[in-house]
Design a protein around this motif. Structure first.
Motif, mmCIF file in Angstrom:
data_model
loop_
_atom_site.group_PDB
_atom_site.id
_atom_site.type_symbol
_atom_site.label_atom_id
_atom_site.label_comp_id
_atom_site.label_asym_id
_atom_site.label_seq_id
_atom_site.Cartn_x
_atom_site.Cartn_y
_atom_site.Cartn_z
ATOM 1 N N ASP A 1 0.806 -1.223 0.000
ATOM 2 C CA ASP A 1 0.000 0.000 0.000
ATOM 3 C C ASP A 1 0.841 1.274 0.000
ATOM 4 N N MET A 2 2.029 1.195 0.590
ATOM 5 C CA MET A 2 2.926 2.347 0.752
ATOM 6 C C MET A 2 2.173 3.535 1.352
ATOM 7 N N ASN A 3 1.318 3.213 2.288
ATOM 8 C CA ASN A 3 0.536 4.226 2.995
ATOM 9 C C ASN A 3 0.082 3.607 4.315
ATOM 10 N N TYR A 4 0.467 4.225 5.433
ATOM 11 C CA TYR A 4 0.169 3.637 6.738
ATOM 12 C C TYR A 4 -1.329 3.501 6.981
ATOM 13 N N THR A 5 -2.105 4.511 6.590
ATOM 14 C CA THR A 5 -3.548 4.465 6.830
ATOM 15 C C THR A 5 -4.200 3.334 6.040
ATOM 16 N N GLN A 6 -3.875 3.236 4.746
ATOM 17 C CA GLN A 6 -4.463 2.185 3.906
ATOM 18 C C GLN A 6 -4.024 0.796 4.355
ATOM 19 N N ALA A 7 -2.734 0.659 4.708
ATOM 20 C CA ALA A 7 -2.231 -0.642 5.144
ATOM 21 C C ALA A 7 -2.915 -1.074 6.445
ATOM 22 N N ALA A 8 -3.094 -0.139 7.363
ATOM 23 C CA ALA A 8 -3.757 -0.460 8.633
ATOM 24 C C ALA A 8 -5.195 -0.910 8.386
ATOM 25 N N GLN A 9 -5.880 -0.230 7.457
ATOM 26 C CA GLN A 9 -7.256 -0.627 7.117
ATOM 27 C C GLN A 9 -7.282 -2.017 6.495
ATOM 28 N N SER A 10 -6.328 -2.306 5.618
ATOM 29 C CA SER A 10 -6.263 -3.629 4.983
ATOM 30 C C SER A 10 -6.045 -4.722 6.015
ATOM 31 N N LEU A 11 -5.262 -4.399 7.046
ATOM 32 C CA LEU A 11 -4.931 -5.377 8.085
ATOM 33 C C LEU A 11 -5.995 -5.454 9.175
ATOM 34 N N GLY A 12 -6.874 -4.456 9.210
ATOM 35 C CA GLY A 12 -7.897 -4.424 10.244
ATOM 36 C C GLY A 12 -7.358 -4.032 11.608
ATOM 37 N N ILE A 13 -6.333 -3.172 11.609
ATOM 38 C CA ILE A 13 -5.745 -2.697 12.863
ATOM 39 C C ILE A 13 -5.682 -1.181 12.832
ATOM 40 N N PRO B 1 -1.595 3.460 14.645
ATOM 41 C CA PRO B 1 -0.511 3.434 15.650
ATOM 42 C C PRO B 1 0.043 2.034 15.886
ATOM 43 N N ALA B 2 -0.844 1.028 15.853
ATOM 44 C CA ALA B 2 -0.377 -0.350 16.060
ATOM 45 C C ALA B 2 0.554 -0.770 14.935
ATOM 46 N N LEU B 3 0.220 -0.385 13.714
ATOM 47 C CA LEU B 3 1.074 -0.706 12.571
ATOM 48 C C LEU B 3 2.405 0.035 12.675
ATOM 49 N N THR B 4 2.341 1.308 12.999
ATOM 50 C CA THR B 4 3.560 2.114 13.131
ATOM 51 C C THR B 4 4.479 1.529 14.190
ATOM 52 N N GLN B 5 3.900 1.124 15.318
ATOM 53 C CA GLN B 5 4.688 0.552 16.416
ATOM 54 C C GLN B 5 5.371 -0.744 15.983
ATOM 55 N N GLN B 6 4.659 -1.582 15.219
ATOM 56 C CA GLN B 6 5.223 -2.854 14.785
ATOM 57 C C GLN B 6 6.384 -2.632 13.818
ATOM 58 N N ILE B 7 6.236 -1.660 12.912
ATOM 59 C CA ILE B 7 7.311 -1.356 11.961
ATOM 60 C C ILE B 7 8.524 -0.799 12.703
ATOM 61 N N LYS C 1 5.269 11.218 0.418
ATOM 62 C CA LYS C 1 5.282 9.853 -0.081
ATOM 63 C C LYS C 1 6.254 8.968 0.685
ATOM 64 N N LEU C 2 5.813 7.750 0.924
ATOM 65 C CA LEU C 2 6.626 6.754 1.603
ATOM 66 C C LEU C 2 7.465 6.012 0.565
ATOM 67 N N PHE C 3 8.711 5.699 0.906
ATOM 68 C CA PHE C 3 9.541 4.919 0.001
ATOM 69 C C PHE C 3 10.360 3.912 0.797
ATOM 70 N N LEU C 4 10.780 2.846 0.111
ATOM 71 C CA LEU C 4 11.593 1.816 0.740
ATOM 72 C C LEU C 4 13.064 2.218 0.691
#
Length: 311
Positions: free
Chosen positions: A22-34, A37-43, A61-64
């Motif tokens: 997703d390269m987007n914290y909000t979208q990725a969190a929604q996809s994961l159902g969390i 902040p929980a996603l950010t903490q895990q990363i 923009k987020l990049f690797l």
């Protein structure tokens, strides 16, 4: 598809891979159902354990990072290993239990498919079916590869030369064929050539190569992947809209009467198929799903069911 792969794959790896998609914290969190902040903490935990950032931010923009790219490559290999092990184990699971996730490409009428799924569930009540609609054909095949989907009902491309899909990996059982047709409002005062705005699905939708090659170069309006919303939009704004001929037949009479067929692409054949990975034939419940689908069409062919549904 079962949840076993997710259970065997660590939370960190699962979250990391979703974020790389997703390269987007909000979208990725929604996809994961969390929560985000929980996603950010895990990363952050992953980055602290590794000792280097996996993601960077340029503007908004987020990049690797280079470390992130290496981690992604390794994580994808790990996921593939876990998926393969899971599938091998599922060969020995009970065929009458578990989960199956079915993807349906937007634009394919689900009326007959829904009838089949109801019939299947009556015979296998302990199997849980999850049906999802998708307008990105490439994403559907990626989801097949990653075991996020077990089967997809989709249009096979008319021209395979420009399609970035390796069809050798899949089994596609074609069950009907249809032609693309262009609809315009029955009361429209404009000819098709004068319709410069066409309603359609997302840019990856298979009909769109037809519109892009149209000699009049109409502008495409990507508003929705819902067929009824799409037709309502076309009606309200006097847009031309392209759908499959058989899909049109399955529409309610009142809706068919609101439009007229302005053009039919007889040189283009849209083949509607049930597609799955060849390896899924080794999984009992998937094999049963295919067997029941064949039996369903043997009892009454799709064309006959289509005629009955359109009456």
């Amino acid at each position: 598809m079962t949840d076993n792969s997710d259970l065997l794959l660590s939370k960190s790896v699962k979250y990391f891979l979703q974020l790389t998609e997703d390269m987007n914290y909000t979208q990725a969190a929604q996809s994961l159902g969390i929560t985000q902040p929980a996603l950010t903490q895990q990363i952050k935990k992953m980055e602290n354990a590794i000792g280097t950032p996996l993601f960077g931010i340029s503007g908004k923009k987020l990049f690797l990072t280079e470390a992130g790219k290496r981690m992604k490559s390794t994580a994808e290999k790990l996921r593939s290993i876990v998926d393969n092990v899971t599938k091998e184990l599922e060969v020995y699971t009970r065929p009458e239990q578990g989960n199956l996730t079915i993807g349906v490409l937007s634009g394919i009428n689900t009326k007959i498919i829904s009838t089949f799924l109801s019939t299947f569930l009556k015979k296998y009540p302990q199997i849980r079916l999850n049906v999802v609609s998708e307008d990105d054909i490439y994403q559907m095949y990626r989801d097949l590869d990653h075991n996020k989907l077990d089967f997809i009902f989709n249009y096979l491309p008319h021209d395979l030369s420009n399609v970035q899909i390796n069809f050798q990996r899949y089994q596609s059982d074609v069950f009907t064929k249809e032609k693309p047709i262009v609809l315009i409002d029955k009361d429209s005062q404009l000819s098709l050539n004068e319709h410069k705005l066409w309603a359609g699905y997302s840019s990856n939708y298979l009909y769109n190569h037809i519109l892009k090659n149209n000699r009049n170069k109409p502008s495409l309006v990507y508003m929705t992947s819902n067929l009824y919303d799409l037709l309502a939009l076309a009606k309200q704004n006097d847009y031309a809209v392209i759908i499959g001929s058989e899909t049109f037949k399955l529409l309610p009479d009142y809706l068919q009467k609101e439009f007229k067929v302005s053009e039919t692409y007889d040189d283009v054949e849209l083949r509607v198929a049930l597609t799955y990975t060849k390896s899924s034939l080794a999984i009992p419940r998937s094999k049963n799903f295919i067997k029941e689908w064949v039996k369903f069409l043997d009892n009454e062919p799709y064309s006959s069911r289509l005629e009955d549904s359109s009456k």
